[in-house]
Design a protein around this motif. Structure first.
Motif, mmCIF file in Angstrom:
data_model
loop_
_atom_site.group_PDB
_atom_site.id
_atom_site.type_symbol
_atom_site.label_atom_id
_atom_site.label_comp_id
_atom_site.label_asym_id
_atom_site.label_seq_id
_atom_site.Cartn_x
_atom_site.Cartn_y
_atom_site.Cartn_z
ATOM 1 N N VAL A 1 -33.876 -22.926 34.714
ATOM 2 C CA VAL A 1 -32.810 -23.354 33.595
ATOM 3 C C VAL A 1 -32.432 -22.146 32.716
ATOM 4 O O VAL A 1 -31.204 -22.057 32.385
ATOM 5 C CB VAL A 1 -33.773 -24.529 32.733
ATOM 6 C CG1 VAL A 1 -32.771 -24.747 31.414
ATOM 7 C CG2 VAL A 1 -33.874 -25.735 33.257
ATOM 8 N N ALA A 2 -33.398 -21.418 32.124
ATOM 9 C CA ALA A 2 -33.083 -20.071 31.482
ATOM 10 C C ALA A 2 -32.102 -19.119 32.396
ATOM 11 O O ALA A 2 -31.063 -19.020 31.943
ATOM 12 C CB ALA A 2 -34.172 -19.582 31.317
ATOM 13 N N TYR A 3 -32.548 -18.745 33.583
ATOM 14 C CA TYR A 3 -31.911 -17.835 34.501
ATOM 15 C C TYR A 3 -30.527 -18.307 34.776
ATOM 16 O O TYR A 3 -29.619 -17.688 35.006
ATOM 17 C CB TYR A 3 -32.820 -16.944 35.360
ATOM 18 C CG TYR A 3 -33.876 -16.118 34.643
ATOM 19 C CD1 TYR A 3 -33.650 -15.109 33.634
ATOM 20 C CD2 TYR A 3 -35.043 -16.406 35.053
ATOM 21 C CE1 TYR A 3 -34.860 -14.448 33.088
ATOM 22 C CE2 TYR A 3 -36.303 -15.782 34.355
ATOM 23 C CZ TYR A 3 -36.013 -14.915 33.420
ATOM 24 O OH TYR A 3 -36.934 -14.265 32.866
ATOM 25 N N GLY A 4 -30.796 -19.428 35.482
ATOM 26 C CA GLY A 4 -29.441 -20.077 36.182
ATOM 27 C C GLY A 4 -28.541 -20.449 35.072
ATOM 28 O O GLY A 4 -27.182 -19.990 35.347
ATOM 29 N N GLY A 5 -29.030 -21.037 33.928
ATOM 30 C CA GLY A 5 -27.915 -21.092 33.025
ATOM 31 C C GLY A 5 -27.046 -20.253 32.387
ATOM 32 O O GLY A 5 -25.931 -19.950 32.532
ATOM 33 N N GLU A 6 -27.990 -18.956 31.990
ATOM 34 C CA GLU A 6 -27.251 -17.754 31.500
ATOM 35 C C GLU A 6 -26.490 -16.888 32.720
ATOM 36 O O GLU A 6 -25.409 -16.437 32.374
ATOM 37 C CB GLU A 6 -28.288 -16.860 31.100
ATOM 38 C CG GLU A 6 -28.028 -15.697 30.424
ATOM 39 C CD GLU A 6 -28.962 -14.739 29.987
ATOM 40 O OE1 GLU A 6 -29.149 -14.535 28.685
ATOM 41 O OE2 GLU A 6 -29.723 -14.043 30.801
ATOM 42 N N GLY A 7 -27.171 -17.007 33.825
ATOM 43 C CA GLY A 7 -26.211 -16.347 34.921
ATOM 44 C C GLY A 7 -24.863 -17.197 35.030
ATOM 45 O O GLY A 7 -24.001 -16.525 35.288
ATOM 46 N N LEU A 8 -25.016 -18.565 35.251
ATOM 47 C CA LEU A 8 -23.743 -19.365 35.411
ATOM 48 C C LEU A 8 -22.698 -18.987 34.164
ATOM 49 O O LEU A 8 -21.562 -18.807 34.547
ATOM 50 C CB LEU A 8 -24.045 -20.682 35.427
ATOM 51 C CG LEU A 8 -22.876 -21.602 35.732
ATOM 52 C CD1 LEU A 8 -22.058 -21.287 36.856
ATOM 53 C CD2 LEU A 8 -23.321 -23.129 35.581
ATOM 54 N N TYR A 9 -23.536 -18.769 33.168
ATOM 55 C CA TYR A 9 -22.492 -18.504 31.913
ATOM 56 C C TYR A 9 -21.804 -17.186 32.113
ATOM 57 O O TYR A 9 -20.446 -16.994 31.786
ATOM 58 C CB TYR A 9 -23.408 -18.382 30.599
ATOM 59 C CG TYR A 9 -22.899 -17.691 29.383
ATOM 60 C CD1 TYR A 9 -21.651 -18.002 28.723
ATOM 61 C CD2 TYR A 9 -23.244 -16.453 29.058
ATOM 62 C CE1 TYR A 9 -21.199 -17.652 27.637
ATOM 63 C CE2 TYR A 9 -22.790 -15.882 27.878
ATOM 64 C CZ TYR A 9 -21.737 -16.463 27.264
ATOM 65 O OH TYR A 9 -21.170 -15.597 25.975
ATOM 66 N N TYR A 10 -22.583 -16.205 32.311
ATOM 67 C CA TYR A 10 -21.987 -14.759 32.466
ATOM 68 C C TYR A 10 -21.073 -14.824 33.740
ATOM 69 O O TYR A 10 -19.935 -13.870 33.602
ATOM 70 C CB TYR A 10 -23.085 -13.618 32.692
ATOM 71 C CG TYR A 10 -23.773 -13.382 31.318
ATOM 72 C CD1 TYR A 10 -23.157 -12.717 30.254
ATOM 73 C CD2 TYR A 10 -25.187 -13.302 31.506
ATOM 74 C CE1 TYR A 10 -23.807 -12.522 29.216
ATOM 75 C CE2 TYR A 10 -25.928 -13.127 30.175
ATOM 76 C CZ TYR A 10 -25.287 -12.485 29.019
ATOM 77 O OH TYR A 10 -25.854 -12.420 28.098
ATOM 78 N N PHE A 11 -21.369 -15.532 34.931
ATOM 79 C CA PHE A 11 -20.450 -15.602 36.051
ATOM 80 C C PHE A 11 -19.115 -16.173 35.542
ATOM 81 O O PHE A 11 -18.110 -15.653 35.669
ATOM 82 C CB PHE A 11 -20.994 -16.574 37.089
ATOM 83 C CG PHE A 11 -20.071 -16.491 38.324
ATOM 84 C CD1 PHE A 11 -20.140 -15.529 39.215
ATOM 85 C CD2 PHE A 11 -19.515 -17.742 38.703
ATOM 86 C CE1 PHE A 11 -19.417 -15.455 40.226
ATOM 87 C CE2 PHE A 11 -18.649 -17.815 39.898
ATOM 88 C CZ PHE A 11 -18.765 -16.598 40.558
#
Length: 258
Positions: free
Chosen positions: A113-123
């Protein structure tokens, strides 16, 4: 390994090893190191942007139309510049997720949730930047911003959950050290080593608590984006103040880590 090298070094080597530390403590050298990092420049831009937002929200320049317009233009330009600084930043979340070690299903969930959400946000932010800079049709910006806001919010939920868990672990370590020190004092034994450890643990606890506070402030801004600025918590002054708080905390964290 560093301790072993230090113990084996002669006096001449010791003198050389202290000089870099002295240079590191120098303000201008520290500032150079800080500004050489992408996050360092990004956080200074963040402070500039939210300082502008606070001034605009306070209506201090409402009578000065020209200066008000220039400040709005500056704030918008800084916001676009910050998006450019995030190019490729999603890779760090991909690597963080790959290198994570999990001891339970909860940790797996929080990490995704943490890394996936943030990663998608930056992408997604990369495409928003391309849209606002004119390379991609601007009509796509609205739904991209919706995806970005939801991904950011989900990422902060996971991040806050992980950091609360870490904070509990740090507090347990602090309590254990306090108990050990109390026993040492009772027996009349020196506890200087434990005192040094306690100092580091308390600093770590403070930084973790500040990090949680920063995530809460950023999550509030993500909610405002999701709700399209509606509601009391989405008021310009509230969001601007939350952004400034987040910017100051993240600037401090990056400065200390340099």
């Amino acid at each position: 390994m560093a301790k072993a090298v230090a113990m084996d070094a002669n006096s001449k080597g010791s003198e050389k090893s202290t000089k870099p530390n002295e240079r590191d403590r120098d303000f201008l050298n520290h500032l150079e190191t800080y500004l050489a990092k992408r996050d360092g420049v990004d956080k200074l831009l963040k402070i500039s942007r939210y300082a502008s937002k606070i001034i605009l929200a306070s209506s201090v320049l409402s009578e000065n139309v020209t200066l008000n317009r220039r400040l709005k233009s500056f704030e918008s330009s800084v916001g676009l510049s910050r998006k450019a600084f995030r190019l490729g930043k999603f890779v760090q979340d991909v690597n963080a997720l790959r290198s994570s070690r999990w001891d339970s299903n909860h940790e797996v969930l929080f990490s995704i949730v943490a890394y996936g959400g943030e990663g998608l946000y930056y992408f997604v932010e990369q495409f928003i930047w391309l849209s606002k800079s004119g390379l991609i049709d601007a009509r796509h910006a609205r739904w991209l911003q919706g995806i970005s806001a939801w991904a950011e919010f989900v990422g902060y939920i996971g991040s806050i959950s992980m950091k609360i868990r870490d904070l509990r672990t740090i507090r347990e370590e602090e309590a254990c050290l306090a108990s050990t020190m109390e026993i040492s004092v009772t027996r009349g034994v020196s506890c200087r080593a434990e005192e040094e450890k306690m100092k580091k643990v308390r600093e770590k606890k403070t930084m973790k608590a500040l990090s949680i506070l920063q995530d809460l402030a950023d999550a509030l801004m993500a909610i405002a984006d999701i709700r399209d600025g509606k509601g009391r918590l989405s008021a310009p002054m509230v969001i601007s103040s939350a952004g400034m708080l987040s910017a100051i905390i993240s600037t401090h964290k990056n400065w200390v880590s340099c």
